[in-house]
Motif scaffolding. Structure first.
Motif, PDB file in Angstrom:
ATOM      1  N   LYS A  86      -5.206 -10.131  -5.703  1.00 31.40           N
ATOM      2  CA  LYS A  86      -5.358 -11.542  -6.057  1.00 31.40           C
ATOM      3  C   LYS A  86      -4.965 -12.446  -4.891  1.00 31.40           C
ATOM      4  CE  LYS A  86      -3.231 -13.478  -9.760  1.00 31.40           C
ATOM      5  NZ  LYS A  86      -2.619 -13.376 -11.095  1.00 31.40           N
ATOM      6  N   ASN A  87      -3.846 -12.098  -4.265  1.00 27.51           N
ATOM      7  CA  ASN A  87      -3.346 -12.937  -3.170  1.00 27.51           C
ATOM      8  C   ASN A  87      -3.443 -12.187  -1.842  1.00 27.51           C
ATOM      9  OD1 ASN A  87      -2.372 -14.995  -5.038  1.00 27.51           O
ATOM     10  ND2 ASN A  87      -0.836 -13.452  -5.588  1.00 27.51           N
TER      11      ASN A  87
ATOM     12  N   VAL B 126      -3.482   1.103   1.467  1.00 26.77           N
ATOM     13  CA  VAL B 126      -2.444   0.108   1.746  1.00 26.77           C
ATOM     14  C   VAL B 126      -2.165  -0.815   0.555  1.00 26.77           C
ATOM     15  CG1 VAL B 126      -2.784   0.093   4.255  1.00 26.77           C
ATOM     16  CG2 VAL B 126      -4.063  -1.520   2.832  1.00 26.77           C
ATOM     17  N   ALA B 127      -3.158  -0.986  -0.322  1.00 26.48           N
ATOM     18  CA  ALA B 127      -2.944  -1.896  -1.458  1.00 26.48           C
ATOM     19  C   ALA B 127      -2.336  -1.175  -2.661  1.00 26.48           C
ATOM     20  CB  ALA B 127      -4.268  -2.555  -1.854  1.00 26.48           C
ATOM     21  N   GLY B 128      -2.133   0.131  -2.552  1.00 28.68           N
ATOM     22  CA  GLY B 128      -1.597   0.914  -3.677  1.00 28.68           C
ATOM     23  C   GLY B 128      -0.244   0.388  -4.120  1.00 28.68           C
ATOM     24  N   GLY B 129      -0.071   0.208  -5.423  1.00 32.19           N
ATOM     25  CA  GLY B 129       1.221  -0.205  -5.958  1.00 32.19           C
ATOM     26  C   GLY B 129       1.495  -1.696  -5.876  1.00 32.19           C
ATOM     27  N   LEU B 130       0.521  -2.478  -5.388  1.00 26.37           N
ATOM     28  CA  LEU B 130       0.747  -3.932  -5.328  1.00 26.37           C
ATOM     29  C   LEU B 130       0.728  -4.505  -6.742  1.00 26.37           C
ATOM     30  CD1 LEU B 130       1.035  -6.450  -3.466  1.00 26.37           C
ATOM     31  CD2 LEU B 130      -1.454  -6.702  -3.604  1.00 26.37           C
ATOM     32  N   LYS B 131       1.736  -5.294  -7.061  1.00 28.34           N
ATOM     33  CA  LYS B 131       1.788  -5.915  -8.395  1.00 28.34           C
ATOM     34  C   LYS B 131       0.667  -6.929  -8.526  1.00 28.34           C
ATOM     35  CE  LYS B 131       6.773  -5.478  -9.016  1.00 28.34           C
ATOM     36  NZ  LYS B 131       8.048  -6.196  -8.979  1.00 28.34           N
TER      37      LYS B 131
ATOM     38  N   VAL C 235       1.487 -10.193  -3.095  1.00 33.18           N
ATOM     39  CA  VAL C 235       0.769 -10.720  -1.928  1.00 33.18           C
ATOM     40  C   VAL C 235       0.551  -9.602  -0.920  1.00 33.18           C
ATOM     41  CG1 VAL C 235       0.834 -12.435  -0.070  1.00 33.18           C
ATOM     42  CG2 VAL C 235       2.014 -12.901  -2.234  1.00 33.18           C
ATOM     43  N   LEU C 236      -0.671  -9.509  -0.410  1.00 40.20           N
ATOM     44  CA  LEU C 236      -0.947  -8.560   0.669  1.00 40.20           C
ATOM     45  C   LEU C 236      -1.286  -9.338   1.927  1.00 40.20           C
ATOM     46  CD1 LEU C 236      -2.867  -5.223   0.443  1.00 40.20           C
ATOM     47  CD2 LEU C 236      -3.212  -6.712   2.401  1.00 40.20           C
ATOM     48  N   LEU C 237      -0.561  -9.070   3.003  1.00 41.43           N
ATOM     49  CA  LEU C 237      -0.837  -9.730   4.284  1.00 41.43           C
ATOM     50  C   LEU C 237      -1.446  -8.721   5.244  1.00 41.43           C
ATOM     51  CD1 LEU C 237       2.251 -10.985   3.345  1.00 41.43           C
ATOM     52  CD2 LEU C 237       1.469 -12.539   5.138  1.00 41.43           C
TER      53      LEU C 237
ATOM     54  N   GLN D 128      -4.315 -18.216   3.632  1.00 45.87           N
ATOM     55  CA  GLN D 128      -4.668 -17.435   2.446  1.00 45.87           C
ATOM     56  C   GLN D 128      -6.173 -17.443   2.211  1.00 45.87           C
ATOM     57  OE1 GLN D 128      -1.799 -17.555  -0.391  1.00 45.87           O
ATOM     58  NE2 GLN D 128      -3.005 -16.870  -2.108  1.00 45.87           N
ATOM     59  N   ALA D 129      -6.710 -16.283   1.865  1.00 44.68           N
ATOM     60  CA  ALA D 129      -8.158 -16.178   1.633  1.00 44.68           C
ATOM     61  C   ALA D 129      -8.461 -16.240   0.137  1.00 44.68           C
ATOM     62  CB  ALA D 129      -8.665 -14.868   2.192  1.00 44.68           C
TER      63      ALA D 129
END
Lengths: 188, 388
Positions: free
Chosen positions: A115-116, A84-89, A93-95, A187-188
């Motif tokens: 990071k976020n 699910v985190a693939g391609g995140l800049k 932000v990942l929720l 936010q964590a």
């Protein structure tokens, strides 16, 4: 250009969230947007994707989305079967809809490089406010704030224009609650 | 004018509604289904007053449309892929008998292997059916082009059916911001159909008749001449539409940033939009590249390509289709029209069966074309983005 990827299971309403966001920014904020599902047959329960592109300029790009400013995961169990985190800049932000704390989620799903990370128990909000575990609008409310995608007012207007009258008020309440939580530091 | 956030299929359906057909006859098939469903919604909500004929097959959909057109009424249908292939026999009946039917084809791969995703092999298989074939790049262009299509088809000098091609999923299922013109504006642009090519008790005649060797070829000559007039009408219909709505699509084809370009890609449909982004990217790096978007495949913009001469050093053609045993279908057409040009040419086969065409692949096309111009061609026809 902002690119958002939605992860859900067929029936979760991931594509509805993608469309609500696109409608909100293009009809109410003078921007341009594109929304599309993962193409193909729709199967309830199967992992599905949806996408929203947002830009100040008309969008002519018809290729798929490969890198994301924001990723929204409606169903936590997807973290075990999809990257699910693939391609995140890097600054993206990942929720994640989870009962876990941010720290625990990071460890459990190997989100060390995210990071976020924003965690919230969207299912609880949905059960409390909507009376069913449909979290698409809750996660939209949180993403709107956490990733600065769209104003609360525009999302609520999109809900009024796109959802059936019986669903509007409670969905707006759920969105407001999630928006407030993201604002208050989920936010964590 | 109302702004709405719509899928390509929904946008096209608005174009149909605004064109006020008397009848819609259609059979659902992915990825066309949401278009004909939207038309059923309009009908159910009382927002359109056409008669909706639910037929048992695509062959019947077009046969029913032909019947309607023979009564002198405006009619619409839509299909895709296997449905279009099944309809093929009737396409020739409609065009040969000169009935101005408008159809949307949601472009999709043809089986086998079974595949519901987008490519353009279904439409190109109908190349010689005698229909005008337009390709669009966005939902907005689909809406606008359906309306224009009736103007073109029904012009007395033309009387040729029009197939509006909309890339399956990439356009049919993608939502974006669309301007929906007012009905009054469209009514000014598109008057009710008046035709003498109909069954009329006061002026009895035979339609779809048998014609033997003595006159058959003359009929074909008239069809070919009508396509010359169609070319003028496609340009005029688009110009008049632009004057009314502020939106036009450059008639037969559009040059994008070609002014001083050395390398030009020729494309059609949704990949043209992606290519615009790549052209902007490469221009920012100082590379002299441009795009030629073909809007009308039939009639083919032959004079334009024949007139290019040595204007570009390299011309690459993007095909979401292949004619087995030869090359990409669009490439054959462009290269033939450019006969005698000193430009180096190359053909890229991409996007088959719904395969994405990422921007990197479009960049690779310009890179390959540049190598070809510099004498290091990797082959005239290339499949790009392949596993093997």
């Amino acid at each position: 250009m902002l690119e958002v990827r939605w992860h859900g299971r067929g029936g979760n309403g991931a594509f509805t969230a993608a469309k609500l966001l696109g409608h909100a920014v293009s009809i109410h904020e003078g921007k341009y947007a594109q929304a599309f599902p993962s193409f193909g047959p729709e199967r309830r329960g199967a992992p599905v994707l949806a996408f929203t592109r947002i830009s100040g300029e008309p969008i002519t790009d018809h290729s798929q989305v490969y890198s994301c400013d924001c990723i929204v995961v409606l169903d936590e169990t997807l973290c075990d079967v999809v990257d699910v985190a693939g391609g995140l800049k890097e600054d993206g932000v990942l929720l994640l809809n989870t009962q876990l704390s941010g720290e625990a989620a990071r460890k459990r799903y190997q989100f060390e490089n995210v990071k976020n990370l924003v965690v919230l128990d969207a299912t609880k909000i949905a059960l409390d406010v909507l009376g069913s575990a449909i979290v698409n609008t809750v996660m939209l409310g949180a993403a709107a704030k956490a990733a600065g995608l769209v104003s609360l007012d525009s999302v609520e207007r999109a809900v009024d224009e796109m959802m059936s009258p019986a669903l509007r008020e409670k969905n707006k309440r759920a969105i407001e609650m999630a928006y407030g939580m993201a604002e208050g530091g989920a936010q964590a | 004018m109302a702004k709405a956030f719509l899928s390509g299929n929904e946008a096209a359906a608005h174009g149909v509604r605004l064109s006020r057909p008397k009848v819609v006859s259609a059979y659902p098939i992915t990825p066309q289904t949401t278009l004909v469903e939207k038309l059923a919604d309009f009908k159910a909500a009382g927002e359109a007053d056409f008669k909706y004929i639910m037929v048992e097959s695509e062959h019947s959909a077009m046969a029913a449309a032909l019947g309607v057109s023979m009564m002198g009424a405006r009619v619409f249908t839509a299909t895709s892929s296997q449905g279009l292939l099944y309809m093929c026999e009737m396409l020739h009946y409609v065009s040969g008998a000169r009935h101005p039917i408008v159809m949307v084809d949601a472009n999709r791969a043809t089986a086998a292997p079974w595949n519901i995703y987008g490519d353009q092999r279904d439409a190109y298989a109908m190349r010689d059916s005698g229909w005008i074939m337009l390709f669009v790049e966005s939902g907005q262009e689909a809406l606008d082009t359906v309306i224009q299509a009736y103007r073109i088809a029904e012009d007395p000098s033309v009387m040729i059916p029009v197939m509006v091609n909309l890339d399956g999923f990439t356009l049919t299922h993608t939502y974006d911001l669309v301007d929906i013109p007012d009905q009054a504006l469209v009514d000014r642009y598109l008057p009710p159909l008046h035709t003498t090519n109909k069954l009329d008790m006061k002026d009895p005649k035979t339609l779809c008749m048998t014609v033997g060797p003595d006159y058959h070829a003359e009929g074909r000559l008239l069809q070919q001449k009508a396509f010359d007039d169609a070319e003028k009408m496609i340009i005029q219909a688009d110009r008049e539409y632009a004057a009314l709505t502020g939106r036009g699509y450059h008639g037969m084809l559009e040059e994008y940033r070609c002014e001083d370009a050395e390398l030009a890609l020729v494309a059609t449909g949704s990949v043209s939009g992606t290519a615009r982004v790549v052209v902007d990217m490469l221009r920012a790096q100082g590379r002299r590249v441009g795009l030629i978007k073909i809007r009308s495949f039939r009639p083919f913009p032959k004079a334009y390509f024949a007139g290019l001469g040595g204007r570009f050093k390299g011309v690459g053609v993007v095909d979401r289709s292949i004619s087995f045993g030869y090359e990409g279908t669009l490439y054959t057409e462009v290269r033939a029209a450019m006969y005698g040009s000193p430009a180096k040419m190359q053909n890229y086969i991409v996007g088959l069966g719904g395969r994405d065409i990422p921007k990197e692949v479009v960049v690779q096309m310009y890179d390959e074309l540049e190598k070809t111009v510099n004498g290091n061609s990797s082959g005239e026809m290339r499949f790009l983005g392949m596993r093997w």
